[in-house]
Design a protein around this motif. Structure first.
Motif, mmCIF file in Angstrom:
data_model
loop_
_atom_site.group_PDB
_atom_site.id
_atom_site.type_symbol
_atom_site.label_atom_id
_atom_site.label_comp_id
_atom_site.label_asym_id
_atom_site.label_seq_id
_atom_site.Cartn_x
_atom_site.Cartn_y
_atom_site.Cartn_z
ATOM 1 N N GLY A 47 0.796 -1.219 0.000
ATOM 2 C CA GLY A 47 0.000 0.000 0.000
ATOM 3 C C GLY A 47 0.827 1.267 0.000
ATOM 4 O O GLY A 47 0.308 2.336 -0.259
ATOM 5 N N GLY A 48 2.078 1.191 0.297
ATOM 6 C CA GLY A 48 2.918 2.373 0.247
ATOM 7 C C GLY A 48 2.717 3.279 1.444
ATOM 8 O O GLY A 48 2.155 2.907 2.474
ATOM 9 N N ASN A 49 3.158 4.533 1.293
ATOM 10 C CA ASN A 49 3.129 5.460 2.429
ATOM 11 C C ASN A 49 2.099 6.571 2.218
ATOM 12 O O ASN A 49 2.150 7.576 2.892
ATOM 13 C CB ASN A 49 4.524 6.061 2.647
ATOM 14 N N LYS A 50 1.168 6.397 1.271
ATOM 15 C CA LYS A 50 0.152 7.411 1.024
ATOM 16 C C LYS A 50 -1.112 7.064 1.797
ATOM 17 O O LYS A 50 -1.421 5.892 2.009
ATOM 18 C CB LYS A 50 -0.176 7.507 -0.463
ATOM 19 N N SER A 51 -1.843 8.101 2.142
ATOM 20 C CA SER A 51 -3.111 7.863 2.838
ATOM 21 C C SER A 51 -4.172 7.448 1.821
ATOM 22 O O SER A 51 -4.016 7.619 0.611
ATOM 23 C CB SER A 51 -3.554 9.126 3.573
ATOM 24 N N GLU A 52 -5.262 6.916 2.331
ATOM 25 C CA GLU A 52 -6.347 6.457 1.457
ATOM 26 C C GLU A 52 -6.942 7.619 0.667
ATOM 27 O O GLU A 52 -7.263 7.485 -0.519
ATOM 28 C CB GLU A 52 -7.432 5.787 2.304
ATOM 29 N N ALA A 53 -7.057 8.784 1.294
ATOM 30 C CA ALA A 53 -7.618 9.957 0.614
ATOM 31 C C ALA A 53 -6.723 10.376 -0.555
ATOM 32 O O ALA A 53 -7.215 10.714 -1.643
ATOM 33 C CB ALA A 53 -7.783 11.103 1.596
ATOM 34 N N ASN A 58 -5.741 10.613 -6.332
ATOM 35 C CA ASN A 58 -4.868 10.275 -7.459
ATOM 36 C C ASN A 58 -5.631 9.449 -8.496
ATOM 37 O O ASN A 58 -5.511 9.688 -9.708
ATOM 38 C CB ASN A 58 -3.643 9.511 -6.946
ATOM 39 N N GLN A 59 -6.438 8.475 -8.035
ATOM 40 C CA GLN A 59 -7.236 7.667 -8.954
ATOM 41 C C GLN A 59 -8.238 8.532 -9.716
ATOM 42 O O GLN A 59 -8.452 8.345 -10.914
ATOM 43 C CB GLN A 59 -7.976 6.562 -8.190
ATOM 44 N N GLN A 60 -8.864 9.490 -9.012
ATOM 45 C CA GLN A 60 -9.828 10.391 -9.656
ATOM 46 C C GLN A 60 -9.137 11.221 -10.735
ATOM 47 O O GLN A 60 -9.672 11.410 -11.828
ATOM 48 C CB GLN A 60 -10.463 11.301 -8.592
#
Length: 123
Positions: A47-53, A58-60
């Motif tokens: 999952g890396g070090n990025k938050s879910e938000a 990024n996906q959006q």
């Protein structure tokens, strides 16, 4: 109508059944021998070090960019298609123009020949 009844050959039937049973047993044994083993993986953090938000944002952004890329690609395809059609039309027009010019030259030559013959007849 009359018909012939062929009696089954019991020995042949038993032989075929034995052969089929032997082949099935061989297949089962081969499957057991060649069954894949267990897969063991070292546990790791995903999952890396990025938050879910951040990931959702990024996906959006990627989704919006892909929409624009599809639109741009479609516009380029339509533009290339129009250019090809226009080039084809210009080519056909050029061919027709050449035909008309040749016809006009031939007509002029015939007119000149007709005038020369008329002039000779007048002389």
């Amino acid at each position: 109508g009359p018909y012939v009844l062929v009696t089954p050959n019991e020995t042949r039937r038993e032989q075929l059944q034995q052969i089929a049973k032997k082949e099935l047993d061989d297949l089962e044994r081969w499957k057991k021998e060649h069954r894949p083993g267990r897969v063991t993986l070292v546990p790791q953090r995903l999952g890396g070090n990025k938050s879910e938000a951040q990931v959702r944002q990024n996906q959006q952004m990627i989704l919006m960019q892909s929409k624009y890329q599809k639109k741009h690609k479609r516009e380029e395809y339509i533009k290339a298609k129009k250019e090809a059609e226009e080039a084809e039309i210009l080519k056909k027009k050029a061919i027709q123009r050449e035909k008309a010019e040749r016809l006009e030259v031939r007509r002029r030559q015939e007119e000149m020949q007709r005038r020369e013959m008329l002039f000779e007849d007048q002389k």
